[in-house]
Motif scaffolding. Structure first.
Motif, PDB file in Angstrom:
ATOM      1  N   PHE A  69       0.831  -1.212   0.000  1.00 46.99           N
ATOM      2  CA  PHE A  69       0.000   0.000   0.000  1.00 46.99           C
ATOM      3  C   PHE A  69       0.863   1.258   0.000  1.00 46.99           C
ATOM      4  O   PHE A  69       0.618   2.194  -0.764  1.00 46.99           O
TER       5      PHE A  69
ATOM      6  N   LEU B 140       2.665   1.731  -3.451  1.00 49.22           N
ATOM      7  CA  LEU B 140       1.765   2.245  -4.486  1.00 49.22           C
ATOM      8  C   LEU B 140       1.364   3.693  -4.208  1.00 49.22           C
ATOM      9  O   LEU B 140       1.106   4.460  -5.147  1.00 49.22           O
ATOM     10  N   ASN B 141       1.306   4.066  -2.930  1.00 45.19           N
ATOM     11  CA  ASN B 141       0.993   5.463  -2.596  1.00 45.19           C
ATOM     12  C   ASN B 141       2.034   6.421  -3.156  1.00 45.19           C
ATOM     13  O   ASN B 141       1.722   7.582  -3.460  1.00 45.19           O
TER      14      ASN B 141
ATOM     15  N   SER C 161      -4.103  -0.700 -11.542  1.00 40.22           N
ATOM     16  CA  SER C 161      -3.409  -0.816 -10.258  1.00 40.22           C
ATOM     17  C   SER C 161      -4.331  -0.592  -9.068  1.00 40.22           C
ATOM     18  O   SER C 161      -3.976  -0.960  -7.935  1.00 40.22           O
TER      19      SER C 161
ATOM     20  N   HIS D 208      -4.179  -1.802  -5.001  1.00 37.31           N
ATOM     21  CA  HIS D 208      -4.013  -0.731  -4.014  1.00 37.31           C
ATOM     22  C   HIS D 208      -5.165  -0.745  -3.011  1.00 37.31           C
ATOM     23  O   HIS D 208      -4.959  -0.578  -1.796  1.00 37.31           O
TER      24      HIS D 208
ATOM     25  N   SER E 237      -4.839  -3.908  -0.719  1.00 38.60           N
ATOM     26  CA  SER E 237      -3.729  -3.758   0.229  1.00 38.60           C
ATOM     27  C   SER E 237      -4.056  -2.730   1.310  1.00 38.60           C
ATOM     28  O   SER E 237      -3.668  -2.892   2.470  1.00 38.60           O
TER      29      SER E 237
END
Length: 521
Positions: free
Chosen positions: A72, A75-76, A136, A140, A143
């Motif tokens: 997480f 991807l942030n 994606s 995301h 997660s």
């Protein structure tokens, strides 16, 4: 797929053309496969096999653990930065290329509105990257939920990503139009997207850091900031902070959107109308002055030891100078306006003043003066409201006089820039910018050399960009004399500019009359 594209074409033909030109099978395969590979790599890096039970040093019960929080957080960072930087580059590249080959002028002649065309550009040019983000999102979202983040928090995060994209894409178009209109700055279309991307790289990274750090701290039940904005606590309540950021982004995007629509309709117009500048300056000054607040958890207040006030006011000065550069119309428009005024000498003074305040082709000095007056009123009013001991080293009257001196200095620089800009030379803009930079440089260098860097002689610093600091070192007589000298200088420069505009109007009118006589013969 074709039905969806047809509906898009009915709603926004420009968006349809952008998507159709980029959604080629090769591009789609590359985007989808590349996105899936990156996601698989992130999952594999964030996963490991753990043994649950050993017998004779042999693992008989192994488990495969996925660190959802690491996915997480990764991807942030990756998703918004890739989206913003790629979108900024490709939007700027497309507009610069079309302006260079002339196709952008044909698009301007289409019956579509500028809002639809620009919306089509913003939504269509980075469409492949939008597809990568959409692919994606499921990972995301999963997660995030497995990391204990609420669905409302994730939705709020997506909202900030969308608003950030709108803001930075509008800003990229704004800067691209500025470069397109000023061929002396960058004369090759291939260099413009790189210049735009580099100029926005740091703000994009800072914005992403602000969102991610705030998001992580809130989820760990920590106080993000201990700031106040007009007695409104920021950092303690997630909803208050989110609302403040949301409103700030919406207002900033609105002003940039108005500017790029105006610049797209007619490249010869300034990107900012005088009327819009008054509202923009008012909103910005109210936004920035709200941070000039006493500290919350200490007995002392913000003071010059930590430079909070100077940084905020210095940032305001830089913002005003950058804003005023957008109010100057093309030199030819000012020449045409001066010619019209000389030709119609019978016009009422009221009409001329109204034209100077609201007109598009008139010199922007009066409008800049009004913006400086608005800024001064907001800052001085707030300083009067604050406690008398809120800051060390400066008394209230010194701060007020320093603010007035700083605004007068900016106005003096502006008039000098306008006088040089009206010179009859081929590169008047370049000469005006260089002269202004040289003036600012020497206004700091000469006093520094004479007094060895100390402000022992305040009058030497009154025409420098840091004149607000100089007034801290002088007594009442010195300060009043400095202000009087600035006002006299301002009056002489204003008189010089007025004569110059009249002279230009006379000469331009003579040229027009002579050319009309030759044509009649």
């Amino acid at each position: 797929m074709e039905k969806v594209l047809d509906k898009i074409g009915e709603w926004n033909p420009q968006l349809f053309r952008e998507i159709k030109g980029r959604f080629k099978p090769r591009n789609l395969i590359f985007t989808i496969s590349g996105t899936l590979i990156v996601l698989i790599v992130i999952i594999s890096i964030s996963s490991r096999e753990v043994c649950g039970e050993y017998i004779n040093h042999n693992c008989i019960d192994s488990q495969f653990i996925i660190k959802w929080k690491d996915i997480f957080r990764s991807l942030n960072w990756i998703l918004p930065i890739v989206l913003l930087l790629s979108g900024i580059y490709f939007i700027s590249s497309d507009l610069a290329k079309e302006e260079h080959i002339g196709s952008l002028n044909f698009i301007r002649l289409s019956p579509q509105s500028s809002q639809k065309i620009l919306t089509g550009k913003i939504l269509g040019i980075p469409c492949l990257f939008y597809l990568a983000i959409v692919l994606s999102i499921p990972l995301h979202l999963i997660s995030g939920l497995n990391s204990g983040v609420s669905i409302f928090g994730i939705i709020a995060l997506y909202t900030l990503w969308i608003l950030g994209s709108c803001l930075f894409f509008n800003l990229a178009i704004w800067i691209t139009f500025t470069f397109n209109n000023n061929k002396n700055a960058i004369n090759t279309a291939s260099m413009i997207p790189w210049a735009v991307s580099l100029s926005l790289c740091v703000p994009v990274f800072f914005y992403n850091c602000l969102i991610n750090f705030s998001f992580n701290w809130y989820n760990n039940s920590r106080i993000v900031w201990k700031w106040k904005w007009f007695y409104l606590s920021l950092g303690e309540n997630p909803l208050v902070t989110y609302s403040w950021i949301f409103i700030t982004l919406v207002l900033a995007t609105y002003f940039f959107w108005q500017g790029i629509n105006r610049g797209f309709k007619n490249p010869n117009f300034t990107l900012l109308k005088k009327a819009d500048s008054y509202l923009l300056v008012t909103c910005f000054q109210l936004w920035i002055v709200g941070f000039v607040m006493p500290r919350q958890n200490q007995n002392q207040y913000f003071n010059l030891e930590n430079l909070n006030f100077l940084l905020l006011f210095g940032f305001t000065s830089v913002f005003l100078v950058a804003l005023f550069s957008l109010l100057f119309p093309h030199r030819q428009k000012i020449l045409d306006w001066a010619t019209f005024q000389h030709k119609n000498k019978s016009r009422l003074t009221r009409n001329i003043i109204n034209d100077l305040i609201w007109g598009e082709n008139s010199p922007p000095i009066i409008a800049i003066g009004i913006n400086l007056l608005i800024s001064s009123i907001i800052w001085i009013s707030w300083l009067i409201i604050l406690p008398s001991d809120w800051i060390l080293y400066f008394s209230k009257w010194q701060l007020i006089v320093g603010i007035l001196a700083q605004m007068l200095t900016i106005l003096i620089y502006t008039i000098i820039y306008q006088i040089i800009l009206l010179k009859a030379t081929l590169k008047a803009e370049i000469m005006a910018v260089r002269s202004l930079i040289g003036l600012i440089f020497f206004s700091i260098l000469i006093p520094s050399l004479l007094v060895l860097g100390k402000m022992e002689i305040p009058l030497l610093w009154m025409f420098s960009p840091i004149s607000i600091l100089a007034y801290n070192q002088g007594n009442m007589i010195t300060v009043c004399f400095g202000l009087l000298l600035q006002i006299i200088t301002l009056g002489l420069l204003g008189k010089t500019l007025t004569k110059q505009v009249k002279k230009i109007g006379e000469s331009q009118l003579k040229i027009l009359l002579q050319s009309s006589e030759i044509t009649n013969k």
